[in-house]
Motif scaffolding. Structure first.
Motif, PDB file in Angstrom:
ATOM      1  N   GLN A   7       0.841  -1.212   0.000  1.00  0.00           N
ATOM      2  CA  GLN A   7       0.000   0.000   0.000  1.00  0.00           C
ATOM      3  C   GLN A   7       0.869   1.252   0.000  1.00  0.00           C
ATOM      4  N   VAL A   8       1.953   1.183   0.769  1.00  0.00           N
ATOM      5  CA  VAL A   8       2.857   2.336   0.830  1.00  0.00           C
ATOM      6  C   VAL A   8       3.449   2.582  -0.554  1.00  0.00           C
ATOM      7  N   THR A  10       2.312   1.675  -3.446  1.00  0.00           N
ATOM      8  CA  THR A  10       1.298   2.139  -4.389  1.00  0.00           C
ATOM      9  C   THR A  10       1.083   3.643  -4.219  1.00  0.00           C
ATOM     10  N   SER A  11       1.046   4.090  -2.961  1.00  0.00           N
ATOM     11  CA  SER A  11       0.829   5.538  -2.756  1.00  0.00           C
ATOM     12  C   SER A  11       2.021   6.332  -3.287  1.00  0.00           C
ATOM     13  N   LEU A  12       3.209   5.719  -3.226  1.00  0.00           N
ATOM     14  CA  LEU A  12       4.402   6.439  -3.685  1.00  0.00           C
ATOM     15  C   LEU A  12       4.482   6.513  -5.209  1.00  0.00           C
ATOM     16  N   GLY A  14       2.433   7.683  -7.012  1.00  0.00           N
ATOM     17  CA  GLY A  14       1.891   8.986  -7.410  1.00  0.00           C
ATOM     18  C   GLY A  14       2.855  10.134  -7.141  1.00  0.00           C
ATOM     19  N   GLU A  62       4.050  13.086   2.737  1.00  0.00           N
ATOM     20  CA  GLU A  62       2.634  13.485   2.727  1.00  0.00           C
ATOM     21  C   GLU A  62       1.762  12.374   2.140  1.00  0.00           C
ATOM     22  N   ALA A  63       2.245  11.757   1.049  1.00  0.00           N
ATOM     23  CA  ALA A  63       1.455  10.698   0.399  1.00  0.00           C
ATOM     24  C   ALA A  63       1.233   9.540   1.362  1.00  0.00           C
ATOM     25  N   VAL A  64       2.290   9.182   2.106  1.00  0.00           N
ATOM     26  CA  VAL A  64       2.162   8.051   3.031  1.00  0.00           C
ATOM     27  C   VAL A  64       1.253   8.431   4.199  1.00  0.00           C
ATOM     28  N   ARG A  65       1.417   9.656   4.685  1.00  0.00           N
ATOM     29  CA  ARG A  65       0.576  10.093   5.814  1.00  0.00           C
ATOM     30  C   ARG A  65      -0.905  10.104   5.462  1.00  0.00           C
ATOM     31  N   ALA A  66      -1.193  10.310   4.170  1.00  0.00           N
ATOM     32  CA  ALA A  66      -2.593  10.390   3.748  1.00  0.00           C
ATOM     33  C   ALA A  66      -3.257   9.012   3.693  1.00  0.00           C
ATOM     34  N   LEU A  67      -2.447   7.942   3.796  1.00  0.00           N
ATOM     35  CA  LEU A  67      -3.034   6.597   3.726  1.00  0.00           C
ATOM     36  C   LEU A  67      -3.822   6.313   4.999  1.00  0.00           C
TER      37      LEU A  67
END
Ligand SMILES: Nc1ncnc2c1ncn2[C@@H]1O[C@H](COP(=O)(O)OP(=O)(O)OP(=O)(O)O)[C@@H](O)[C@H]1O
Ligand SMILES: [Mg+2]
Length: 375
Positions: A7-8, A10-12, A14, A62-67
């Motif tokens: 998941q991490v 995948t968010s990265l 972006g 920020e992207a990871v924190r938004a998960l």
């Protein structure tokens, strides 16, 4: 459902690198540690590209924190120089070379608001650095100095236990961390962010970057002194840490026996290499006082550190006996200087703190002492 590395990643996907490549495809990512909602990884880039990557690091965080399910995210940006170019840090495995470059402090940026940063170190593990660091910090605080303590022992952080801190630091504005306050001390530890059980396969540069972030991205506020509890040893990682932290001085902890003193000597040599003044040596577990009968035994050969300090021409700061109360209180998160301020042990630590304060006054602008090292 527990957060996964996938998941991490995948968010990265972006998050774009400076050349537009999705971050996971750039080959710069370390292994991602995701445990109980806490995420940590590093991005390693060439030293010449660090500035361009800083915004990538921020966006990745920020992207990871938004998960959903992420409680904290720490993304470290680390720089590696290509072989053959001058480096402020040695490549992994090679012997580190010249310190900080130029006169001491020139290239070192202080921590805003923090007057003096001192390291508590030893060459050898388990000699009581963390116990000394905590009680020394409390002693400095009792002397009226606004004191902070930073747990730089990234391999085995101790402060959560020694200060019985279970809460997690809050973030301020999503990026900066608010330290924890305990017994009047301002406290930060990597242990607040990563669980004790997390296997920490830290690569050297990751360690340094995490340390830099704990210095620079934590709201330390105004402090007279910050005590840094260093990891044991005098290897590359420790030397680099000593180079990266703008230290005013170092306190060396040793037990009295010869083997520990050899390591203490190495510790002193390490600080000398990076031009950090040695404020003095503390002899911990100096002698054993039987809690039942009061009989004193010099089980490690009392006085070794005092003798060594004299030999090396560095101040001797004092001795702390091996005593059950110190261990029990420490392990219960009730360090003696806070929990038994009128006791003899607290007195010993306060006396050491007073000497450290006096040494610090003298350390400003003083060159490192000339030390003859045989280790
Ligand atoms: N003066 C003392 N009397 C009794 N016990 C002590 C004393 N100093 C330290 N200890 C105990 O010794 C153990 C090791 O101490 P501590 O964790 O402070 O050492 P350290 O040098 O920081 O270790 P590490 O190298 O693992 O970071 C702890 O259980 C601590 O409570
Ligand atoms: Mg320790």
């Amino acid at each position: 459902m527990a957060l996964t590395k996938e998941q991490v990643l995948t968010s990265l996907a972006g998050v774009a690198a400076p050349d537009g490549t999705p971050l996971p495809r750039t080959g710069t990512l370390s292994e991602v540690v995701a445990n109980d909602g806490k995420v940590f990884f590093s991005i390693t880039v060439d030293a010449t590209e660090v500035q361009a990557w800083e915004s990538v690091r921020k966006r990745a965080e920020e992207a990871v924190r938004a998960l959903p399910g992420v409680k904290s995210a720490l993304v470290a940006l680390t720089a590696e120089r290509k072989a053959g170019t001058a480096s402020p840090r040695s490549p992994q495995g090679a012997a580190p070379q010249a310190p900080r470059g130029g006169p001491r402090g020139e290239a070192m940026q202080g921590v805003p608001g923090v007057e003096a940063i001192i390291a508590v170190a030893s060459g050898k593990g388990g000699v009581g650095k963390s116990t000394t660091a905590v009680n020394l910090a409390l002693g400095l605080s009792a002397l009226g100095l606004k004191t902070g303590i930073l747990d730089a022992d990234i391999y085995g952080p101790s402060l959560p236990k020694l200060l019985a801190i279970k809460e997690k630091p809050q973030t301020i504005g999503g990026t900066r961390l608010k330290p924890i306050t305990r017994y009047g001390l301002t406290v930060m530890s990597i242990g607040f962010l990563i669980d004790e059980e997390t296997p920490m396969i830290w690569r050297g540069p990751m360690v340094i970057s995490a340390l830099t972030q704990m210095l620079r991205e934590v709201e330390w506020g105004a402090l007279d002194v910050m005590v840094v509890d260093m990891p044991p040893g005098t290897g590359d990682a420790q030397l680099t840490m000593a180079q990266q932290v703008p230290l005013k001085g170092a306190v060396i902890v040793s037990t009295p026996q010869d083997l520990a003193l050899i390591d203490a000597r190495r510790g002193i040599a390490m600080f000398k290499r990076v031009n950090v003044p040695v404020l003095g040596i503390v002899e911990n577990m100096s002698y054993f006082q039987c809690p039942q009968c009061g009989t004193r035994s010099d089980i490690f050969g009392h006085g070794g550190a005092r003798h060594e300090a004299e030999r090396l021409g560095v101040p001797f700061l004092g001795e702390v006996p091996l005593h059950m109360t110190i261990r029990e209180k420490s392990d219960a998160g009730l360090p003696v200087v806070a929990s038994e301020p009128d006791g003899v042990h607290a007195q010993a630590y306060r006396a050491i703190a007073a000497k450290v304060r006096d040494q610090l006054k003298g350390a400003a602008g003083r060159p490192a002492p000339r030390i003859v090292i045989e280790a």
